[in-house]
Motif scaffolding. Structure first.
Motif, short mmCIF file in Angstrom:
data_model
loop_
_atom_site.label_atom_id
_atom_site.label_comp_id
_atom_site.label_asym_id
_atom_site.label_seq_id
_atom_site.Cartn_x
_atom_site.Cartn_y
_atom_site.Cartn_z
N TRP A 61 16.29 -2.39 32.53
CA TRP A 61 16.58 -1.86 33.86
C TRP A 61 15.31 -1.69 34.68
O TRP A 61 15.35 -1.65 35.91
N THR A 92 23.84 -2.03 41.11
CA THR A 92 23.78 -0.67 40.59
C THR A 92 24.96 0.17 41.05
O THR A 92 25.49 1.00 40.29
N PRO A 96 27.79 -1.88 37.56
CA PRO A 96 26.38 -1.73 37.17
C PRO A 96 25.98 -2.48 35.91
O PRO A 96 24.80 -2.49 35.56
N GLU A 125 17.65 3.79 38.29
CA GLU A 125 18.68 3.78 37.25
C GLU A 125 18.04 3.83 35.86
O GLU A 125 18.55 4.51 34.96
N ARG A 128 17.11 7.36 35.25
CA ARG A 128 18.31 8.16 35.01
C ARG A 128 18.80 7.98 33.58
O ARG A 128 19.11 8.96 32.88
#
Length: 244
Positions: A61, A92, A96, A125, A128
């Protein structure tokens, strides 16, 4: 050979994992570049020892130099065009991740299989996901490592890839009619039940194992032409030495 030459080819090597001269020459001759990826240790030990380093996949990612990444496990084999994967639409905020449905213990399950995936890169992302994992705030199937984690994170959000783009060997065992129906259209074989390089003549998967061995012999014949590589191959008793 199943993807345009313009598509960058990168092999992820876990940081600290040795990659000898023969390995590097093989990759270079085949047009691959090496990416040394850092180990990501999950808060819970996966149920299978071989899954202990699978969370390294989260690094994809963060490969923001690319719009998206088409990921394939080392135990997959491309036997047809990858154009459909390359052109899979993901983002995203909408679908995703694109992955194929998983089959385990004779059943098609709600989660997906991470052997083949199309991922839209996004640093936000990535952070996250990393924080979600490190903070241990998500209940997921620890046994299945990153696959269990991502199946939970993206529950009801993932885009389904066709079976032909991740033909899980488990389907050969548990859904033979589907395999036979799709066999002529399969583009990627995923050797989950028995690894392609380990399939023996008496294996239940010997028929499919022949694909792996034939492809390996062909690639070695095409790519191992340099004198230096042949010398290294002889020293290591590589199959490349046997086909020259």
């Amino acid at each position: 050979k199943h993807a345009p030459s313009s598509v960058p080819r990168i092999v992820m090597v876990l940081a600290g994992t040795p990659c000898d001269d023969l390995c590097q020459l093989r990759l270079k001759n085949s047009g691959w570049k090496i990416c040394h990826a850092p180990k990501i240790v999950p808060p819970h030990v996966p149920g299978y020892a071989r899954f202990k380093d699978q969370f390294v996949k989260l690094v994809m990612w963060n490969m923001v130099q690319f719009e998206r990444v088409i990921y394939m496990d080392a135990d997959t084999l491309a036997v047809g065009s990858l154009e459909r994967l390359i052109n899979t639409d993901v983002s995203t905020n909408h679908h995703p991740i694109a992955v194929a449905q998983d089959i385990r213990a004779s059943k098609w399950v709600d989660g997906f299989n991470m052997g083949v995936a199309v991922i839209p890169t996004n640093q936000t992302e990535f952070l996250r996901l990393f924080r979600l994992l490190a903070g241990d705030r998500l209940a997921y199937e620890h046994t299945m490592a990153e696959q269990g984690f991502l199946s939970k994170v993206y529950k009801n959000k993932w885009k389904k890839l066709a079976f032909e783009d991740n033909a899980n060997l488990a389907a050969w065992t548990w859904d033979r009619p589907l395999w036979k129906q799709k066999q002529s259209e399969i583009r990627v074989v995923h050797y989950t039940m028995e690894k392609g390089w380990a399939v023996g003549e008496n294996s239940a998967y010997s028929e499919i194992g022949k694909l792996w061995k034939a492809t390996k012999a062909q690639l070695c014949s095409e790519r191992c032409g340099s004198a230096k590589l042949r010398k290294l191959a002889m020293a290591s008793e590589c199959v490349c030495a046997k086909v020259q």
